[in-house]
Design an enzyme around this catalytic site. Sequence first.
Site, PDB file in Angstrom:
ATOM      1  N   TYR A 103      39.714  48.813  41.605  1.00 28.71           N
ATOM      2  CA  TYR A 103      38.557  49.101  42.522  1.00 28.71           C
ATOM      3  C   TYR A 103      37.408  48.164  42.300  1.00 28.71           C
ATOM      4  O   TYR A 103      36.204  48.068  42.543  1.00 28.71           O
ATOM      5  CB  TYR A 103      38.053  50.545  42.316  1.00 28.71           C
ATOM      6  CG  TYR A 103      38.907  51.577  42.650  1.00 28.71           C
ATOM      7  CD1 TYR A 103      40.169  51.653  42.910  1.00 28.71           C
ATOM      8  CD2 TYR A 103      38.277  52.653  43.580  1.00 28.71           C
ATOM      9  CE1 TYR A 103      40.936  52.346  42.945  1.00 28.71           C
ATOM     10  CE2 TYR A 103      39.184  53.690  43.838  1.00 28.71           C
ATOM     11  CZ  TYR A 103      40.655  53.659  43.680  1.00 28.71           C
ATOM     12  OH  TYR A 103      41.244  54.577  44.421  1.00 28.71           O
TER      13      TYR A 103
ATOM     14  N   LYS B 254      49.996  52.198  31.955  1.00 30.14           N
ATOM     15  CA  LYS B 254      51.219  51.700  32.397  1.00 30.14           C
ATOM     16  C   LYS B 254      51.584  50.527  31.698  1.00 30.14           C
ATOM     17  O   LYS B 254      51.957  49.566  32.334  1.00 30.14           O
ATOM     18  CB  LYS B 254      51.259  51.496  33.973  1.00 30.14           C
ATOM     19  CG  LYS B 254      52.504  51.285  34.671  1.00 30.14           C
ATOM     20  CD  LYS B 254      53.393  52.532  34.706  1.00 30.14           C
ATOM     21  CE  LYS B 254      54.765  52.105  35.226  1.00 30.14           C
ATOM     22  NZ  LYS B 254      55.658  53.402  35.267  1.00 30.14           N
TER      23      LYS B 254
ATOM     24  N   ASP C   5      52.959  57.788  35.346  1.00 30.19           N
ATOM     25  CA  ASP C   5      54.030  58.465  35.882  1.00 30.19           C
ATOM     26  C   ASP C   5      54.798  59.706  35.144  1.00 30.19           C
ATOM     27  O   ASP C   5      54.646  60.886  35.588  1.00 30.19           O
ATOM     28  CB  ASP C   5      55.331  57.676  36.370  1.00 30.19           C
ATOM     29  CG  ASP C   5      55.817  56.557  35.281  1.00 30.19           C
ATOM     30  OD1 ASP C   5      54.962  56.513  34.682  1.00 30.19           O
ATOM     31  OD2 ASP C   5      56.806  56.036  35.518  1.00 30.19           O
TER      32      ASP C   5
ATOM     33  N   ASP D  10      41.585  58.152  39.905  1.00 29.32           N
ATOM     34  CA  ASP D  10      41.634  58.676  41.121  1.00 29.32           C
ATOM     35  C   ASP D  10      42.952  59.391  41.801  1.00 29.32           C
ATOM     36  O   ASP D  10      42.685  60.639  42.089  1.00 29.32           O
ATOM     37  CB  ASP D  10      41.666  57.429  42.182  1.00 29.32           C
ATOM     38  CG  ASP D  10      40.594  57.886  43.438  1.00 29.32           C
ATOM     39  OD1 ASP D  10      40.239  59.006  43.697  1.00 29.32           O
ATOM     40  OD2 ASP D  10      40.679  57.098  44.415  1.00 29.32           O
TER      41      ASP D  10
END
Length: 361
Positions: free
Chosen positions: A125, A192, A225, A249
């Site tokens: 963002y 990640k 994940d 988010d």
Amino acid sequence: MAVYDVTMIPGDGIGPEVAEATRRVLEATGVQFRWEMREIGLAALDKHGDLLPQETLDSIRKNKIGIKGPTTTPVGEGFRSVNVGLRQELSLYANLRPGKTIEGVQSVFSQVDLVVVRENMQGMYSGIEFDAGKPETAQVIARINELNTKQVDPTAAISIRVITEEAVRKIALFAYEYARANNRKKVTIVHKANIIKFGDGLFLKVAQEVSKEFPDIETNDRIVDNMCMQLMQKPDEYDVLVMENLFGDIVSDLVAGMVGGLGVAPGGNIGDGVAVFEPIHGSAPSHAGKDEANPTAMILSGAMMLRHLGELDAAIKVERAVAEVIREGKNVTYDLRADRDPGKAVGTAGMTDALIERIRA
Ligand code: NAD
């Protein structure tokens, strides 16, 4: 008795209705406020010709505290999110999103009590993007292709995900200090780093460094994940979760869904010495102006604001009233009813009346 100067931004869509409900409930606690009503987004564009007017920013900077309803961000070109703009202008680097089950709210899970701490200024963002087919994009791609063995297709659009050591340190410190101050036992670093070696590698490394300053709090880490799957399987094993902007988010909406949806999910954007509280949900345009939106998420954001101001008794009164009115299930908006029957539900104002009656009882 202290009187708090607070900037109130009702927003648009259902924003003005849930903001008015919140103002009434907060005043019913007996805490005194002087509200400075200000605008951003569509409401500000009409009046000031600017989505993020200077006078709104000045008001929040002066008062150091604000509460806002949702604002619409039209999809597509030329309209960057004013929410992202506001957070960046005021350096509200931490987005705090608690997800706690409220008895009586329809949800798949019971006894969830999680807090998502989301980095609010960087990551995906950052707002640094290059549109497909533009000359400047071609220059960026040509330069990347010079410097990198992996080649970018010349037709690509490019979105830059920025992560700095300083920002990770700040958000990790925030998460651990929040955990300590709120008697939380564990912080999970979500990332990640297995695939995004540099950006998320840095996030994980710096957050782990910060964790060493907090030996009283257990630390672990999860790949994002896997985190989502584990939250579905064993949410009770998790406590405070800290992560970068986009992951935060998404995971915070997942957590909101686990505790009954956006209608009951509050949030706060916190910087150094300044904070703006707001519900997680958006402007829900299809419900706007119909006195049917659920005010709970913004009212609970108001309770978070009371805690931030040190008004703990008032915050507890609001949270208790919300829990009791929802548990009774009579004076609630349609989305909180098992049958979702608007004919049997009360409206935004009716639920607010019931909350105020309970607070005053
Ligand atoms: P949304 O949160 O407005 O709505 C998602 C779903 O939840 C809809 O079905 C809506 O009717 C329902 N819902 C949300 N809040 C509710 C409430 N209080 N009571 C009853 N039902 C409620 O999300 P969206 O539709 O993706 O976005 C609409 C607009 O809001 C977009 O322009 C988006 O950019 C904006 N938005 C703003 C914020 C913010 O201001 N912080 C956050 C998210 C989305």
